[in-house]
Design a protein around this motif. Sequence first.
Motif, mmCIF file in Angstrom:
data_model
loop_
_atom_site.group_PDB
_atom_site.id
_atom_site.type_symbol
_atom_site.label_atom_id
_atom_site.label_comp_id
_atom_site.label_asym_id
_atom_site.label_seq_id
_atom_site.Cartn_x
_atom_site.Cartn_y
_atom_site.Cartn_z
ATOM 1 N N ALA A 276 0.775 -1.277 0.027
ATOM 2 C CA ALA A 276 0.163 -0.189 -0.010
ATOM 3 C C ALA A 276 0.985 1.470 -0.133
ATOM 4 O O ALA A 276 0.681 2.235 -0.539
ATOM 5 C CB ALA A 276 -1.055 0.005 1.101
ATOM 6 N N MET A 313 -5.024 0.953 -3.892
ATOM 7 C CA MET A 313 -4.225 0.407 -2.712
ATOM 8 C C MET A 313 -4.981 -0.985 -2.838
ATOM 9 O O MET A 313 -4.031 -2.073 -2.567
ATOM 10 C CB MET A 313 -4.425 0.952 -1.335
ATOM 11 C CG MET A 313 -3.593 2.140 -0.931
ATOM 12 S SD MET A 313 -3.798 2.661 0.743
ATOM 13 C CE MET A 313 -2.764 4.023 0.684
ATOM 14 N N VAL A 317 -2.836 -4.541 -3.189
ATOM 15 C CA VAL A 317 -2.612 -5.599 -2.009
ATOM 16 C C VAL A 317 -3.489 -7.088 -2.261
ATOM 17 O O VAL A 317 -2.645 -8.087 -1.912
ATOM 18 C CB VAL A 317 -3.563 -4.981 -0.813
ATOM 19 C CG1 VAL A 317 -3.641 -5.860 0.438
ATOM 20 C CG2 VAL A 317 -2.757 -3.701 -0.048
#
Length: 371
Positions: A276, A313, A317
Amino acid sequence: MTAPEKPRSPLARLFMGADHTLDRLLAYWFATCAFYMASLAVLVAEILAGTTPPQAGLILIGAGMAGVTSFYLLVRFSQRLGLEYWQLALYQAVWAMGCIIAAYAITGPIRGASMSLMLVVMVFCTFALRPRQAVALAATAVVCIGVTMWCMARLDPAQYPPAVELMNFILIALGMTGVTALSGAMNRLRARLKDQKAELQKALERIQTLATIDELTALANRRHAHAVLSAEEERIDGAPGPVCVALLDLDHFKLVNDRYGHACGDAVLRAFADAARPEVRNRDLFARWGGEEFLLMLPDTRLEDAHRVVARMKERVASVEVDGVPPALRITFSAGVVQRKAGEPLSDAITRADQAMYTAKSTGRDRVIAA
């Protein structure tokens, strides 16, 4: 925070330069100049008293004044000339010792007093020269003094009795040896203190890091996040602008801990932070808020832009694989994103982001809700 340096007056710029980098060296020069002037005043008094030949005394006074002027120019333009501090100190010490030895040769009955100035020069060198340099300087000075005393005793034994000169030589040699030994001890002590200061500085930086950084994820910890939030609140009160806050919570993290162990859970947290982090700007705040919960604050960012950042993000991830966790079990998180309202405390904005995050969890997880 250090106060800004005041600009110099035209006269100060002429003598000391426009910046302050040479202030310390020039201050030493002014002190040395005062020392020279006092010594030359004594020499003038000796000439007037008839204990020093006028011609030789005036030559020595002229040499002293020329030395003072020359060393001012060397210090003033040392950066252009590439001269280091220890070089300036060494040149000045050699010149001063030469003047003192010359004074010994011409001052007659009170010549012994001039040797005390030699010790002052050696003490000055304590703060500038390395121990070996100080030893070499002292040895050279003792040899030069011995040669001068021997010559004076040979040329004028009536005024410079050999026995007296021998005693003077022994005393000055002992004094120089003692001062040099103390200088070496002082240098070693200063070096030890410098090393200790460096070690303390490193320890302080380490403590500062531990106080502000979460050790597991290398993100800001909650304590530091509160400090940053307070500072940001003061900033936006003075210059209001769009600020967004997001809370992110890893999905099914307790299941990972229970099924695969806490070591695997720690690996998941680290992998999440590493994946992130590239989406975070330097001025943003990305902190571990607690457990598997993370706080993101985005100054000067509107809600739609903040939503896109958190969504990117989420994509990053989701593509991460963690050793010990089956590939089918992706890392996902639920997030709530809000934009601070005008005049709203950031704590209230965080509460709204928390509510949006729980909405994301209760409606299926692995999603970002912009409230």
